[in-house]
Design a protein around this motif. Sequence first.
Motif, short mmCIF file in Angstrom:
data_model
loop_
_atom_site.label_atom_id
_atom_site.label_comp_id
_atom_site.label_asym_id
_atom_site.label_seq_id
_atom_site.Cartn_x
_atom_site.Cartn_y
_atom_site.Cartn_z
N GLY A 162 8.00 -1.99 12.71
CA GLY A 162 9.18 -2.09 11.88
C GLY A 162 10.45 -2.18 12.70
N ALA A 163 10.55 -1.35 13.75
CA ALA A 163 11.72 -1.39 14.62
C ALA A 163 11.80 -2.70 15.39
CB ALA A 163 11.69 -0.21 15.59
N LEU A 164 10.65 -3.25 15.76
CA LEU A 164 10.63 -4.54 16.46
C LEU A 164 11.12 -5.66 15.55
CD1 LEU A 164 9.89 -6.28 18.92
CD2 LEU A 164 7.57 -6.46 17.97
N LEU A 165 10.63 -5.67 14.30
CA LEU A 165 11.09 -6.69 13.35
C LEU A 165 12.60 -6.60 13.16
CD1 LEU A 165 8.37 -6.53 10.51
CD2 LEU A 165 8.49 -8.09 12.47
N PHE A 166 13.09 -5.37 13.03
CA PHE A 166 14.52 -5.17 12.83
C PHE A 166 15.31 -5.65 14.05
CE2 PHE A 166 18.40 -2.57 12.82
CZ PHE A 166 18.86 -2.82 11.53
N THR A 167 14.83 -5.33 15.25
CA THR A 167 15.52 -5.72 16.48
C THR A 167 15.49 -7.23 16.67
OG1 THR A 167 14.91 -3.60 17.48
CG2 THR A 167 15.63 -5.34 18.97
N CYS A 168 14.40 -7.88 16.25
CA CYS A 168 14.31 -9.33 16.40
C CYS A 168 15.33 -10.05 15.53
CB CYS A 168 12.89 -9.80 16.05
SG CYS A 168 11.69 -9.42 17.34
N TRP A 169 15.71 -9.45 14.41
CA TRP A 169 16.82 -9.99 13.62
C TRP A 169 18.08 -10.07 14.47
CZ3 TRP A 169 20.30 -6.38 10.52
CH2 TRP A 169 21.28 -7.08 9.82
N ASP A 170 18.27 -9.07 15.32
CA ASP A 170 19.48 -9.02 16.15
C ASP A 170 19.47 -10.07 17.26
OD1 ASP A 170 22.00 -7.74 16.69
OD2 ASP A 170 21.10 -6.92 18.51
N PHE A 171 18.29 -10.55 17.65
CA PHE A 171 18.27 -11.63 18.64
C PHE A 171 19.05 -12.84 18.13
CE2 PHE A 171 14.17 -9.74 20.37
CZ PHE A 171 14.76 -9.33 21.55
N ALA A 245 21.72 -15.83 10.36
CA ALA A 245 22.11 -15.62 11.76
C ALA A 245 21.61 -16.75 12.65
CB ALA A 245 21.55 -14.27 12.24
N ALA A 246 20.37 -17.21 12.39
CA ALA A 246 19.80 -18.28 13.21
C ALA A 246 20.59 -19.57 13.05
CB ALA A 246 18.34 -18.50 12.82
N GLY A 247 21.03 -19.88 11.83
CA GLY A 247 21.80 -21.09 11.61
C GLY A 247 23.09 -21.11 12.40
N PRO A 257 17.56 -17.20 22.07
CA PRO A 257 17.50 -15.95 21.30
C PRO A 257 16.90 -16.14 19.92
CG PRO A 257 19.63 -16.15 22.38
CD PRO A 257 18.94 -17.47 22.54
N VAL A 258 17.20 -17.28 19.28
CA VAL A 258 16.67 -17.54 17.95
C VAL A 258 15.15 -17.73 18.02
CG1 VAL A 258 16.64 -19.16 16.02
CG2 VAL A 258 18.81 -18.51 17.08
N LEU A 259 14.67 -18.50 18.99
CA LEU A 259 13.23 -18.71 19.12
C LEU A 259 12.51 -17.40 19.43
CD1 LEU A 259 13.18 -22.07 21.14
CD2 LEU A 259 12.55 -21.72 18.74
N LEU A 260 13.13 -16.56 20.24
CA LEU A 260 12.54 -15.27 20.55
C LEU A 260 12.42 -14.43 19.28
CD1 LEU A 260 11.52 -13.61 22.97
CD2 LEU A 260 13.83 -12.66 23.18
N GLY A 261 13.47 -14.39 18.48
CA GLY A 261 13.42 -13.67 17.22
C GLY A 261 12.43 -14.26 16.25
N LEU A 262 12.30 -15.58 16.28
CA LEU A 262 11.36 -16.26 15.38
C LEU A 262 9.92 -15.87 15.68
CD1 LEU A 262 10.98 -18.48 13.17
CD2 LEU A 262 10.78 -20.13 15.04
N PHE A 263 9.54 -15.92 16.95
CA PHE A 263 8.15 -15.67 17.33
C PHE A 263 7.79 -14.19 17.34
CE2 PHE A 263 8.60 -20.00 19.17
CZ PHE A 263 7.55 -20.59 18.48
N LEU A 264 8.77 -13.33 17.64
CA LEU A 264 8.48 -11.89 17.70
C LEU A 264 8.82 -11.17 16.40
CD1 LEU A 264 9.73 -10.93 21.29
CD2 LEU A 264 7.40 -11.42 20.52
N GLY A 265 9.59 -11.82 15.53
CA GLY A 265 10.00 -11.17 14.29
C GLY A 265 9.52 -11.88 13.04
N VAL A 266 9.92 -13.13 12.86
CA VAL A 266 9.61 -13.85 11.62
C VAL A 266 8.11 -14.10 11.47
CG1 VAL A 266 9.91 -16.01 10.38
CG2 VAL A 266 11.88 -14.91 11.44
#
Length: 302
Positions: A162-171, A245-247, A257-266
Amino acid sequence: MRQLVIVERVCLIGHIVSKAFGLVGMLLVIPNADIIFNLSQVGETAIQLSMAGGGVVDIILGTIAVSIYAYRTLGLGTWLAFMLPAMLISLGSELLGTSTGFPFGDYSYLSGLGYKIAGLVPFTIPLSWFYVGLSSYLIARTGLKVAQKPSWGRHIAAIAVGALLFTCWDFALEPAMSQTSLPFWYWEQPGAFFGTPYQNYAGWFGTSALFMSVAGLLWRNTSIKLERSQLNLPLVVYLTNFAFAAGLSLAAGFSIPVLLGLFLGVVPAVALWLRSSTTATQVAVEPVSQEVSVAKVEVALK
């Protein structure tokens, strides 16, 4: 309850529309300021109001939608057992961060997110920690089947994921909010990761893991079993906030940063949603044996 569902859906739709409207405004209107001057007086006023309070309205609508959802789905006590720690702990971290630089780094908020608590942190910030944090935690907890197979290992894994998903939003969020044409905060000393200090992400993970841990302890005697359909709102909220945020970040050229958040979060969030149960929790019912007692009938023969 039907009225609550209607209000929840209206607020969720308003939250999504606000995100879309804000994205279009920040990507098209602000970089082309001459468009504003060519609008009618009504259009110009609408643009000014949206730029001044659009972010505040957007966050408030998201908070109301998730709060009603949590009240309906989890119950009053369970909802408050997450919301209060999430808001208080995140506010404490933000006040500490803007005052001392710990745990996120040396940063300051600008004026686009509403009234600042103690002149430092906009009141909307702990609200966003709450509603995206709860969405992330419920996706992780349900996808990992914590309620069906409870154990310390699963509880800890749900908090970590859960914390990882939340942090990936911040990427995706950091470049969009601090380095685009209309920033909402700025770094006194830009960091090595596309202008953001690595410390910031450790602070996000630690703060979110802390309030999720507190909520998990408060929920320890509560069995929360959700179907996949009951996770639709948390998933939509998570994906909508990430997409906004990604847009902005992609438009500014911050693709990594967006791709990192996409693969580790979305991707994990969607996978966990797919892994959740599609049917209601089965309630075991013991078979009931029916016994028919027949009274003895004595027949007297004459």
